[in-house]
Enzyme design. Structure first.
Site, PDB file in Angstrom:
ATOM      1  N   GLN A 245      -7.731  -5.679   9.081  1.00  0.00           N
ATOM      2  CA  GLN A 245      -6.527  -4.932  10.323  1.00  0.00           C
ATOM      3  C   GLN A 245      -7.112  -2.941  11.232  1.00  0.00           C
ATOM      4  OE1 GLN A 245      -2.150  -4.931   8.700  1.00  0.00           O
ATOM      5  NE2 GLN A 245      -3.534  -4.663   6.859  1.00  0.00           N
TER       6      GLN A 245
ATOM      7  N   ASP B 132      -3.994   7.847   4.384  1.00  0.00           N
ATOM      8  CA  ASP B 132      -4.095   6.265   4.950  1.00  0.00           C
ATOM      9  C   ASP B 132      -4.440   5.656   6.084  1.00  0.00           C
ATOM     10  OD1 ASP B 132      -2.531   3.957   4.997  1.00  0.00           O
ATOM     11  OD2 ASP B 132      -0.470   4.665   5.998  1.00  0.00           O
ATOM     12  N   GLU B 133      -4.400   3.923   6.017  1.00  0.00           N
ATOM     13  CA  GLU B 133      -4.915   3.426   7.873  1.00  0.00           C
ATOM     14  C   GLU B 133      -6.467   3.783   7.701  1.00  0.00           C
ATOM     15  OE1 GLU B 133      -3.187   1.233   8.409  1.00  0.00           O
ATOM     16  OE2 GLU B 133      -1.614   1.246   8.035  1.00  0.00           O
TER      17      GLU B 133
ATOM     18  N   ARG C  75       1.915 -10.810  10.142  1.00  0.00           N
ATOM     19  CA  ARG C  75       3.842 -10.457  10.753  1.00  0.00           C
ATOM     20  C   ARG C  75       4.211 -11.238  10.376  1.00  0.00           C
ATOM     21  NH1 ARG C  75       1.906  -5.872   9.443  1.00  0.00           N
ATOM     22  NH2 ARG C  75      -0.163  -6.778   8.955  1.00  0.00           N
TER      23      ARG C  75
ATOM     24  N   LYS D 248       0.623  -1.652  -0.277  1.00  0.00           N
ATOM     25  CA  LYS D 248      -0.278  -0.036  -0.150  1.00  0.00           C
ATOM     26  C   LYS D 248       0.955   1.265   0.107  1.00  0.00           C
ATOM     27  CE  LYS D 248      -0.774   0.452   5.437  1.00  0.00           C
ATOM     28  NZ  LYS D 248       0.085   1.750   4.949  1.00  0.00           N
ATOM     29  N   THR D 249       2.331   0.986   0.523  1.00  0.00           N
ATOM     30  CA  THR D 249       2.972   2.577   0.503  1.00  0.00           C
ATOM     31  C   THR D 249       3.239   2.783  -0.397  1.00  0.00           C
ATOM     32  OG1 THR D 249       3.613   2.202   3.127  1.00  0.00           O
ATOM     33  CG2 THR D 249       5.025   3.659   1.803  1.00  0.00           C
TER      34      THR D 249
END
Length: 681
Positions: free
Chosen positions: A255, A224-225, A616, A31-32
């Site tokens: 998430q 973002d997020e 993770r 995503k970044t």
């Protein structure tokens, strides 16, 4: 050329530049990369940099995005147009709080504040709460300041405390305290982190010209997020984008794990209600984990009924099975995990920094730390005492904040008698009480001649001497300064005797030297953070420094990390991170899912927390639970987490926790079936 390096879904997200866009970005799907490429694409299409706003939740993420965008763009050898000097020559990439500070520094005087306001951190807020509730100590109110602070934050951000299960009397007290708290902060020309967004919204609502100016400036907005936004943050973004509609939000409802601090997953799930024309792009190709890990994560999260459907997949190969282990006690669990880490280091050359241990609560860290120390394994405990919680750091910052804003009561009360100068606790309590009665700051009260006459002779002389010290020291900030701010601060602290007092406060010379070094390091950082500010008054330089460290404390926290160390971290803190080898410990009923989750109706969020922990892992994943665990000195029995039954049997290898070896295929399958049967709710 760099567009060809993106997968088809990423490329679609980057090239969709107009109108509302929802990018559903699963864990590890890049995503970044998409956000930064989208910013670069907008710039190359001719969008002016100052028209782009990208908002995220951490300064670390913002810095990473800024650096990635810089590398994507060709170097501009042309001289900048002098007429555009007032505009930023690069996109605004920052946190919600940093964005709001930018707006408030320009317009907060419209709300009755001065532009040199200070930002209170949590310890300052707690100090204010203690001050305001000191007269409640004799009543039967047994609520701690930290709890009050949580209530106030929830009340100010969601306008409701019913969800916390508080009784009517406590809610009335919280509402009364909120009014006193907001009045106290304004009297000190201070704002807290909630205020940054609340006051920006107030500006937008009460002063339409401010909102119009911001809308014209920020014509392309990215968030973002997005699943972590709360109600006020949603209102802020909606206000900025409701007219031009160029809103791009990136998030993953799977998430969303911060509902306990006000995050509203509905902001993402119901985006179509506010932007019916929204285009949805799903990013499902995972670049982080093996297929086994992703198959397990997908299977677990599908048990949540309210979610946007997506399935993560990977081209990294199948990878090893997830190891599921059971232990007699938490000490045995810790010893086995550390032994496994050391075996992998010696046999497979896996460095400590590639290993992480994830747990639900900080209480679980104690036996693990003990085992790591016993084995002489270097580790770092994320979330342990902050650099900014050190006494000497708080003292120096309080001095600097008082020099900039003497009306900051919390900072003034901290340093008024540090080192001792005759302003006793009793004297300061008297001044504090008068300031509350007169609804002004302690510093303003100290200057009132009628107040000075109420004090006995020694206290009056001490206070007058302190006021003279303040006037003489603050004079440095009033004019244009070419001198070093850190040198000025070091000089006046030396004059007060603070450094000598700090060294004498510790019996251990090494501890004293460490405290002194911490104070000096902080002072040295002033010039580092203000070296680009030229031809400006000293107060502007100091204000910039204090603002930077208020909004970007993680920049300081990461400076002294061990280069090769095992990471110990809670599941809530690990989101956004990745590790080659992950050990999830304490997968038991009461820990995950937490005991409160059933009565509070947060089981879906508990499952999302497990999903975040699983995703993770890049190469290997170990999950363990215990039969007994020591809590507050008492040994209690434990049951395996119900979420373990949701792991696909074909993804899991049951390992004998005592002998650290795989069970036979038959016994492993039997153990797994028995586990599912025992947890058949």
């Amino acid at each position: 050329m760099w567009l060809t390096k993106l997968n088809p879904e990423q490329r679609e997200a980057v090239q969709t530049t107009h109108g509302p866009l929802l990018i559903l970005a699963g864990a590890g799907t890049g995503k970044t990369r998409v956000i930064t490429h989208r910013i670069a694409f907008l710039l190359q299409k001719g969008v002016m940099p100052h028209n782009i706003l990208a908002v995220t939740f951490t300064n670390k993420a913002a810095r990473e995005m800024q650096e990635r965008v810089r590398k994507l763009l060709p170097k501009d050898k042309k001289k900048s147009d002098p007429s555009s000097e007032a505009r930023p020559n690069k996109p605004t990439i920052c946190t919600f709080h940093s964005f709001c500070v930018r707006v408030l520094r320009r317009y907060i005087d419209k709300l009755g504040y001065k532009r040199n306001f200070v930002i209170y951190d949590q310890s300052d807020q707690l100090g204010t709460i203690r001050k305001l509730t000191s007269d409640w100590s004799k009543s039967n109110i047994n609520i701690k300041p930290a709890e009050w602070l949580g209530f106030l934050s929830r009340l100010r951000n969601t306008s409701s405390l019913e969800s916390l299960g508080l009784d009517a009397a406590t809610i009335r007290l919280a509402e009364r305290l909120m009014t006193r708290y907001e009045t106290a902060l304004k009297a000190c020309n201070a704002v807290d982190f909630d205020d940054l967004i609340i006051l920006t919204l107030k500006l937008f609502n009460d002063h339409p010209e401010v909102l119009k100016s911001c809308r014209e400036m920020y014509r392309y907005v990215m968030v973002d997020e997005y699943q972590d936004t709360n109600g006020k943050q949603f209102q802020l973004i909606h206000a900025l984008t409701s007219e031009h509609r160029n809103l791009c939000v990136v998030g993953d409802d799977d998430q969303s794990i911060y509902g306990w601090r006000g995050a509203e997953i509905a902001n993402l799930l119901n985006l179509e209600d506010h932007f019916p024309e929204v285009r949805v792009v799903k990013l499902e190709q995972n670049y982080r984990s093996t297929s086994i890990i992703l198959d397990a994560a997908n299977a677990v999260i599908r048990h949540n009924p309210l979610r946007k459907d997506k399935t993560l997949w990977s081209q990294k190969g199948k990878g090893p099975l997830i190891r599921l282990m059971a232990f007699e006690s938490d000490e045995a669990e810790a010893d086995a995990i550390v032994e496994e880490i050391e075996i992998q280091r010696m046999s497979s050359k896996i460095p400590w920094k590639d290993q992480s241990i994830l747990f639900r609560t900080n209480l679980q860290a104690r036996p693990i730390e003990t085992a790591l120390r016993k084995a002489k394994v270097v580790y770092r405990l994320v979330g342990s005492q902050s650099y900014f919680d050190r006494r000497e750091v708080k003292d120096v910052l309080a001095y600097l904040r008082v020099m900039l804003n003497p009306d900051d009561d919390i900072s003034l009360l901290r340093i008024a008698n540090v080192p001792a100068r005759g302003l006793s606790a009793k004297t300061m309590q008297t001044l504090l009480q008068i300031s509350q009665d007169r609804r002004t700051s302690v510093y303003a009260v100290m200057r009132h001649t009628d107040v000075q006459e109420q004090l006995h002779n020694a206290a009056r002389k001490s206070m007058q001497s302190f006021l003279q010290f303040m006037d003489e020291t603050r004079a440095f900030l009033s004019g244009e300064s070419t001198d070093s701010i850190s040198g000025w601060a070091r000089e006046f602290l030396e004059q007060t005797g603070y450094f000598i007092d700090l060294k004498h406060s510790e019996k251990d010379p090494k501890a004293a030297e460490n405290r002194l070094q911490s104070a000096m390091d902080l002072l040295s950082s002033i010039d580092e953070l203000t070296n680009k500010i030229v031809n400006k008054p000293g107060d502007e330089k100091l204000a910039h420094f204090l603002e930077e460290i208020s909004l970007d404390q993680d920049r300081f926290e990461n400076e002294n990390e061990q280069p090769d160390a095992v990471t110990m971290i809670t599941m809530h803190s690990c989101k956004g991170l990745e590790f080659p080898h992950v050990h999830i410990v304490g997968m038991e009923q009461g820990l995950l899912p937490h005991t409160r989750s059933v009565e509070e109706g947060t089981m879906d969020e508990e499952r999302r927390l497990f999903y975040v922990a699983i995703t993770r892992a890049m190469e290997s994943l170990t999950i363990s639970h215990c039969e007994t665990r020591k809590k507050y000195g008492q040994i209690t029995s434990c049951e395996p987490s119900r979420f373990l039954t949701e792991l696909p049997a074909e993804c899991v290898e049951v390992v004998d926790g005592v002998f650290q070896r795989p069970a036979t295929q038959e016994s492993g399958a039997a153990m797994f079936d028995a586990l599912k049967a025992s947890l058949d709710f």
